[in-house]
Scaffold this active site. Sequence first.
Site, PDB file in Angstrom:
ATOM      1  N   SER A 415       0.826  -1.206   0.000  1.00 58.34           N
ATOM      2  CA  SER A 415       0.000   0.000   0.000  1.00 58.34           C
ATOM      3  C   SER A 415       0.857   1.251   0.000  1.00 58.34           C
ATOM      4  O   SER A 415       0.327   2.355  -0.172  1.00 58.34           O
ATOM      5  CB  SER A 415      -0.903   0.017   1.241  1.00 58.34           C
ATOM      6  N   HIS A 436      -3.869  -4.066  -4.321  1.00 59.21           N
ATOM      7  CA  HIS A 436      -3.898  -3.697  -2.905  1.00 59.21           C
ATOM      8  C   HIS A 436      -5.263  -4.011  -2.314  1.00 59.21           C
ATOM      9  O   HIS A 436      -6.232  -3.272  -2.510  1.00 59.21           O
ATOM     10  CB  HIS A 436      -3.570  -2.214  -2.739  1.00 59.21           C
ATOM     11  N   GLU A 448      -7.307  -1.558  -4.846  1.00 60.19           N
ATOM     12  CA  GLU A 448      -6.612  -0.561  -5.660  1.00 60.19           C
ATOM     13  C   GLU A 448      -5.690  -1.305  -6.621  1.00 60.19           C
ATOM     14  O   GLU A 448      -4.820  -2.075  -6.200  1.00 60.19           O
ATOM     15  CB  GLU A 448      -5.802   0.381  -4.779  1.00 60.19           C
ATOM     16  N   ASN A 486      -4.547   5.973   0.832  1.00 62.31           N
ATOM     17  CA  ASN A 486      -3.603   6.435   1.848  1.00 62.31           C
ATOM     18  C   ASN A 486      -3.091   7.845   1.581  1.00 62.31           C
ATOM     19  O   ASN A 486      -2.804   8.596   2.519  1.00 62.31           O
ATOM     20  CB  ASN A 486      -2.423   5.467   1.958  1.00 62.31           C
TER      21      ASN A 486
END
Length: 582
Positions: A415, A436, A448, A486
């Site tokens: 990530s 991800h 992702e 993130n």
Amino acid sequence: MTARQTTTPVTGIVGLGSTGEALLRLLHRAGHTVVAVDSDLDVLARTAGRLKAALAAEDGPERPDVTFTTDHSALRAAGLVIEAVPDERAVKNEVLGRIVAVCPPGTPVLTTTASLSVARLAVATGRPDDIAGLRLFTPPVAGSPVEPVRTALTSPDTAAAVDALVASAGLNPVAVGARPAADATALILGFLNRAVILFDEGYATQHDIDTAMRLGCGLPAGPLETLDHIGLGTAHTALTELWRRTGDCAYEPAPLLSRMVAAGRLGRTSGDGFYTYDETGTATGSAADGPGDTGASTVRRVGVLGSGAMARGIAEVTAGAGYPTVLVARTAEKAGLALKAVDESFTRGIRRGRVTVQAKAAAQELLTGAHDMTALADCDLVIEAVAEDTDVKRAMFAALGDVCAPGTVLATTTSSLSVADCADAAGRPADVVGIHFFNPAPVMKLVELAHTGTVDRKTLATARAFCRTLGKTTVACPDRTGFIVNSLLFPYLGAALALLERHDVDIAETDHAIRSGFGYPMGPFALLDTIGLDVSLAIQNRLYESFKTPEHEPAAVLEELVTAGLLGRKNGRGLSTSVPRR
């Protein structure tokens, strides 16, 4: 309401932006006769047209009339008036003054200010006993949270009128407080602003950004959807005021946001923002789920490399989806423990009604363990889920490049590290992609899909089609530290941590404001405890190393908390006074 109102209440609304129009619809649906006032004839015509179209689409019972006018004197007949103009003190004072000039004494007047002092606005009118506030965190729909705000000078009759209006409109009264509400609003506005910047950079589509944050963080709406809903002009004004007051560049309105406001693209209220809206105010078109899967290869057997929580969760998902799956750990003992943990997870799923006994049995038939990477040689797709350490991952991909057949899709679940580094180590960059998963993998629907500039389109198509068969929704993004979620989430969490530098911040109150006001599943401090403060620090350090921007720099207090052994839920010591262990 008040004694002089009839059984069909007459309610005035001044300002038909996103909040005013939303209140108009709620109150009209609740049976109020509404007098709607705005200085812009185009806004009046557009709002009237949308209301008419919405009523035609609903085909419901006949409702009271709505009067659309620029004349404030029409408010004289109202038993209560709501001011919903932009959140600027001079504008509020001017409009409130005009309202009290035409409405008889004793008429309750409510301001929708989110950041200004209701008491000061009330005193400026000369009739503070008639003034109260409705703190709305987003434009309301039925069931939305609202905080009735009474000042020390608000009369009992006005206070009772506020409560009656909230009940009549079907809103949910909450108690948040001015300071926590202001902090929560500032945190959310900064987050929304960063999402605009990310979109303007061309990193991801608006659909993928919104989908990523909804599914990855459990938000009620994506950030760009939220901006369209609250109104781009409203958000721009609020950000500008925060920037002026704090000097924090995180609140400087994104250039794209400024350009859109200047062009009259104000979101749902104007019919055009990050999305387009029809005559009823409903978003048109459907979100694209990325490119098609043309050319995807068939995946018959899956390998999972690793034995930690993420690896176990992915193996549970792939076996549960009907794929023969081999989980490869460093030792036979670790592989056995991983399979046992998967079995226990399936059992918990049965107790919760998420999995049937038959499905568990079928999945276990498909899942095997191994400690030799040669067990991955006949897999069509291998997912690496080892420690978030570049050297460890490079070593794993170098081995995968030797063991796996050409054309095998090699995926990393990182990530925050570089997918390109993994691709380089494998010696076959066309075959490597980032997939991800979010933790816990059996529950979270988002994946992702991170791609490098060297990945083959067939590899991407295969990874995307495979994720769909797992029941996951994919969002596409280039290989970059943090991907979508993130890169937006951790500056928001960092801004929350920065609040702890102030003596007047209460962690529980701030979390409550985010949950109750904005409908987020948890506040930033509870989320940090859930992620783990040490994990959060590691991710923030990687983001800062990559971007070198102030918003990504870890808050000093975070490192101090980790050094002191406060890691969050994992060890029962964190930001909350009572952090239950997992």
